[in-house]
Structure formats: C-alpha cells, structure tokens
Design a protein around this motif. Structure first.
Motif, PDB file in Angstrom:
ATOM      1  N   MET A 265      -3.929   2.840  -4.680  1.00 41.74           N
ATOM      2  CA  MET A 265      -4.671   4.074  -4.971  1.00 41.74           C
ATOM      3  C   MET A 265      -6.067   4.029  -4.384  1.00 41.74           C
ATOM      4  O   MET A 265      -6.983   4.675  -4.879  1.00 41.74           O
ATOM      5  N   GLN A 266      -6.236   3.241  -3.352  1.00 41.77           N
ATOM      6  CA  GLN A 266      -7.512   3.143  -2.669  1.00 41.77           C
ATOM      7  C   GLN A 266      -7.462   3.915  -1.351  1.00 41.77           C
ATOM      8  O   GLN A 266      -6.445   3.858  -0.655  1.00 41.77           O
ATOM      9  N   PRO A 267      -8.485   4.645  -0.981  1.00 40.72           N
ATOM     10  CA  PRO A 267      -9.745   4.817  -1.705  1.00 40.72           C
ATOM     11  C   PRO A 267      -9.688   5.844  -2.825  1.00 40.72           C
ATOM     12  O   PRO A 267     -10.578   5.909  -3.652  1.00 40.72           O
ATOM     13  N   THR A 268      -8.623   6.687  -2.844  1.00 44.14           N
ATOM     14  CA  THR A 268      -8.459   7.674  -3.913  1.00 44.14           C
ATOM     15  C   THR A 268      -7.010   7.668  -4.369  1.00 44.14           C
ATOM     16  O   THR A 268      -6.112   7.260  -3.612  1.00 44.14           O
ATOM     17  N   PRO A 269      -6.719   8.099  -5.602  1.00 49.23           N
ATOM     18  CA  PRO A 269      -5.331   8.137  -6.080  1.00 49.23           C
ATOM     19  C   PRO A 269      -4.411   9.002  -5.228  1.00 49.23           C
ATOM     20  O   PRO A 269      -3.188   8.841  -5.252  1.00 49.23           O
ATOM     21  N   ILE A 270      -4.990   9.919  -4.448  1.00 48.43           N
ATOM     22  CA  ILE A 270      -4.177  10.784  -3.593  1.00 48.43           C
ATOM     23  C   ILE A 270      -3.418   9.962  -2.551  1.00 48.43           C
ATOM     24  O   ILE A 270      -2.357  10.368  -2.068  1.00 48.43           O
ATOM     25  N   MET A 271      -3.937   8.798  -2.225  1.00 44.85           N
ATOM     26  CA  MET A 271      -3.328   7.964  -1.194  1.00 44.85           C
ATOM     27  C   MET A 271      -2.112   7.192  -1.675  1.00 44.85           C
ATOM     28  O   MET A 271      -1.455   6.515  -0.871  1.00 44.85           O
ATOM     29  N   LEU A 272      -1.774   7.269  -2.966  1.00 44.84           N
ATOM     30  CA  LEU A 272      -0.649   6.502  -3.501  1.00 44.84           C
ATOM     31  C   LEU A 272       0.654   6.757  -2.750  1.00 44.84           C
ATOM     32  O   LEU A 272       1.298   5.794  -2.295  1.00 44.84           O
ATOM     33  N   PRO A 273       1.111   8.007  -2.596  1.00 42.08           N
ATOM     34  CA  PRO A 273       2.386   8.202  -1.882  1.00 42.08           C
ATOM     35  C   PRO A 273       2.330   7.761  -0.423  1.00 42.08           C
ATOM     36  O   PRO A 273       3.311   7.241   0.118  1.00 42.08           O
ATOM     37  N   PHE A 274       1.181   7.930   0.219  1.00 42.05           N
ATOM     38  CA  PHE A 274       1.056   7.540   1.625  1.00 42.05           C
ATOM     39  C   PHE A 274       1.096   6.018   1.773  1.00 42.05           C
ATOM     40  O   PHE A 274       1.685   5.498   2.727  1.00 42.05           O
ATOM     41  N   ASN A 275       0.478   5.309   0.833  1.00 39.84           N
ATOM     42  CA  ASN A 275       0.525   3.848   0.882  1.00 39.84           C
ATOM     43  C   ASN A 275       1.936   3.331   0.626  1.00 39.84           C
ATOM     44  O   ASN A 275       2.362   2.331   1.229  1.00 39.84           O
ATOM     45  N   LEU A 276       2.676   3.992  -0.262  1.00 41.29           N
ATOM     46  CA  LEU A 276       4.058   3.587  -0.523  1.00 41.29           C
ATOM     47  C   LEU A 276       4.934   3.833   0.704  1.00 41.29           C
ATOM     48  O   LEU A 276       5.784   3.005   1.051  1.00 41.29           O
ATOM     49  N   ILE A 277       4.733   4.973   1.357  1.00 38.47           N
ATOM     50  CA  ILE A 277       5.479   5.264   2.584  1.00 38.47           C
ATOM     51  C   ILE A 277       5.137   4.251   3.669  1.00 38.47           C
ATOM     52  O   ILE A 277       6.003   3.810   4.430  1.00 38.47           O
ATOM     53  N   SER A 278       3.870   3.853   3.720  1.00 33.38           N
ATOM     54  CA  SER A 278       3.455   2.863   4.714  1.00 33.38           C
ATOM     55  C   SER A 278       4.156   1.530   4.504  1.00 33.38           C
ATOM     56  O   SER A 278       4.555   0.872   5.474  1.00 33.38           O
ATOM     57  N   GLU A 279       4.332   1.120   3.243  1.00 35.11           N
ATOM     58  CA  GLU A 279       5.021  -0.132   2.947  1.00 35.11           C
ATOM     59  C   GLU A 279       6.443  -0.114   3.493  1.00 35.11           C
ATOM     60  O   GLU A 279       6.916  -1.078   4.111  1.00 35.11           O
ATOM     61  N   ALA A 280       7.155   1.012   3.246  1.00 33.08           N
ATOM     62  CA  ALA A 280       8.546   1.107   3.681  1.00 33.08           C
ATOM     63  C   ALA A 280       8.656   1.253   5.195  1.00 33.08           C
ATOM     64  O   ALA A 280       9.522   0.633   5.830  1.00 33.08           O
ATOM     65  N   SER A 281       7.773   2.050   5.791  1.00 42.52           N
ATOM     66  CA  SER A 281       7.877   2.328   7.225  1.00 42.52           C
ATOM     67  C   SER A 281       7.553   1.096   8.067  1.00 42.52           C
ATOM     68  O   SER A 281       8.196   0.841   9.086  1.00 42.52           O
ATOM     69  N   ARG A 282       6.577   0.300   7.635  1.00 41.72           N
ATOM     70  CA  ARG A 282       6.248  -0.870   8.438  1.00 41.72           C
ATOM     71  C   ARG A 282       7.334  -1.939   8.335  1.00 41.72           C
ATOM     72  O   ARG A 282       7.529  -2.707   9.282  1.00 41.72           O
ATOM     73  N   THR A 283       8.052  -1.971   7.207  1.00 47.55           N
ATOM     74  CA  THR A 283       9.178  -2.885   7.091  1.00 47.55           C
ATOM     75  C   THR A 283      10.278  -2.495   8.069  1.00 47.55           C
ATOM     76  O   THR A 283      10.840  -3.352   8.774  1.00 47.55           O
ATOM     77  N   MET A 284      10.590  -1.215   8.136  1.00 44.53           N
ATOM     78  CA  MET A 284      11.591  -0.746   9.089  1.00 44.53           C
ATOM     79  C   MET A 284      11.137  -0.969  10.522  1.00 44.53           C
ATOM     80  O   MET A 284      11.935  -1.341  11.393  1.00 44.53           O
ATOM     81  N   ALA A 285       9.843  -0.768  10.773  1.00 44.99           N
ATOM     82  CA  ALA A 285       9.320  -0.968  12.124  1.00 44.99           C
ATOM     83  C   ALA A 285       9.452  -2.424  12.558  1.00 44.99           C
ATOM     84  O   ALA A 285       9.781  -2.713  13.713  1.00 44.99           O
TER      85      ALA A 285
END
Length: 235
Positions: free
Chosen positions: A140-160
């Motif tokens: 949730m850094q720098p703001t809580p709005i980033m939570l879904p984007f950070n979760l998507i980043s975790e999954a996408s970089r694993t696939m990459a």
C-alpha cells in the motif's frame, strides 16, 4: 524435431507420464548434489587445496559478490536460494553438449516452476526481514490506491520470468536443430557454443532479477529524519 522435452515420453501409465523434462531435471539435481557432497567432503583451510575446492570457492565468492551488488546486505543468507537457482539453470545449459540431452529449461513447465519458486521466496524473505505487517504494508505504498497495482505486479513479473527464460532457451535449441538439418555440421557446432554462452547469460539474468525482487521485498524503510533544531544565536 521436438519443440519441447515434454513430448519425449519415457514411460506412461494412464495419466502419469515420465518425460524427458522430469528425467533430465532430476539428473541435473542429482549431479549437483553429488558433486557438492564430493567436493565438500574433505574441505581444507590450509594453503594446499584441491582444484575442485578452489573452483567451488571461486563460484561461491562470485555469487556472493553479485548478490551484494543487487542490494542485499546479507548475501550469505540468500546464497542458498539464489546460488541454487543459478547453478541449476547454468548446469542445464552446459549439459546441452551431451548427445541426446535436452535442457529442461526449454520446457515451460520447468521455467514456470522456477518462477514460482521466486514468487514464493520473495514474500518469505520480505516477511523474515520486515515482519508480516511491515511486509504487507509495502503493498500500500505510497498510497493504499496502489494495492491492486502492486498485486498485479507480483503476478506479472513472475510470468515474465518464466516466459523470458523459456523463450530464450527454446529458441536457441530450435535454431540449432534447424541449422543441423540445412547446413554442414561445423556451423551448428559454433551455434551450440553460442547457445552455451546464451544459457549462462540467461542463468545470470534470472538470478539477478530474483535477487532484485528479494532486495526490494527485504528493504527496510528508513524512519523519518529527525527534525533539526534551528541554530541559536550566541549572546
């Protein structure tokens, strides 16, 4: 010509299959474990050491140096995971000089498994370093709005990670197989040597990226800087 070692079936009973990917994966793991056991059986701290021990120390020191360079302050804590990743991928590439061998990293199932190992290791190291709540707050850094984007980043970089390693390793094997069918034997040998270099580069890149992800997960956030009192004028 096989596109992937998954299609090379050694044994099958119903839905259970023993293909080349599984066989060669376990062969590489067995060779690495046996080699490590034999080399470390009689370690010496004197000036007189075996050539294998010197080689092992050079490899370990080089891996520790690379882990430190990506920002991990305690590289010895991470070498068991990152070092194993590098050695497995590198050994899988170097073994391609053996006739009849096909690298298991040319299978998407293997590269996905390696990427999932990184996917699991990143939060584990992060929780170990920052604690559960501290690590979860990082999403949730720098703001809580980033939570879904950070979760998507975790999954996408694993696939990459998985697709990058699979694509590079399979494409090299495919090029060599095609050249063997249309060109003299000497030229594909040169391409095979180039493929060995490519495999080592891919092992390095995969390990470095895994180290970068772990470094980002384990980085402790610095506390807010203390307020500096204004200078007082002297009487």
């Amino acid at each position: 010509m096989r596109l992937t070692p998954d299609t090379w079936i050694f044994w099958q009973h119903g839905i259970f299959k023993l293909n080349a990917t599984i066989v060669f994966t376990w062969m590489i793991m067995a060779v690495l474990v046996l080699g490590a056991a034999l080399i470390t059986r009689h370690l010496s701290t004197d000036h007189k050491r075996s050539g294998w021990q010197n080689l092992l120390e050079i490899v370990v020191i080089a891996i520790i140096g690379q882990i430190r360079d990506v920002g991990l302050l305690n590289p010895r804590h991470h070498i068991s995971f990152l070092g194993t990743l590098f050695l497995f991928i590198a050994a899988a590439a170097l073994a391609t000089v053996i006739p009849g061998y096909e690298s298991p990293t040319a299978s998407l199932s293997t590269t996905v498994a390696l990427a999932l190992c990184v996917f699991v290791a990143v939060p584990l190291f992060g929780i170990t370093s920052q604690g559960l709540m501290g690590y979860l707050k990082s999403y949730m850094q720098p703001t809580p709005i980033m939570l879904p984007f950070n979760l998507i980043s975790e999954a996408s970089r694993t696939m990459a990670l998985a697709v990058r390693l699979f694509g590079n390793m399979m494409s090299g094997a495919m090029i060599i197989a095609i050249l063997l069918s249309i060109t003299p034997f000497a030229f594909p040998i040169v391409m095979t040597l180039l493929g060995l270099l490519t495999g080592m580069v891919q092992a390095y890149i995969f390990t470095i990226l895994a180290g970068v992800y772990i470094a980002a997960a384990t980085a402790t956030r610095s506390s807010k800087p203390a307020k500096v009192a204004p200078p007082t004028s002297e009487a």
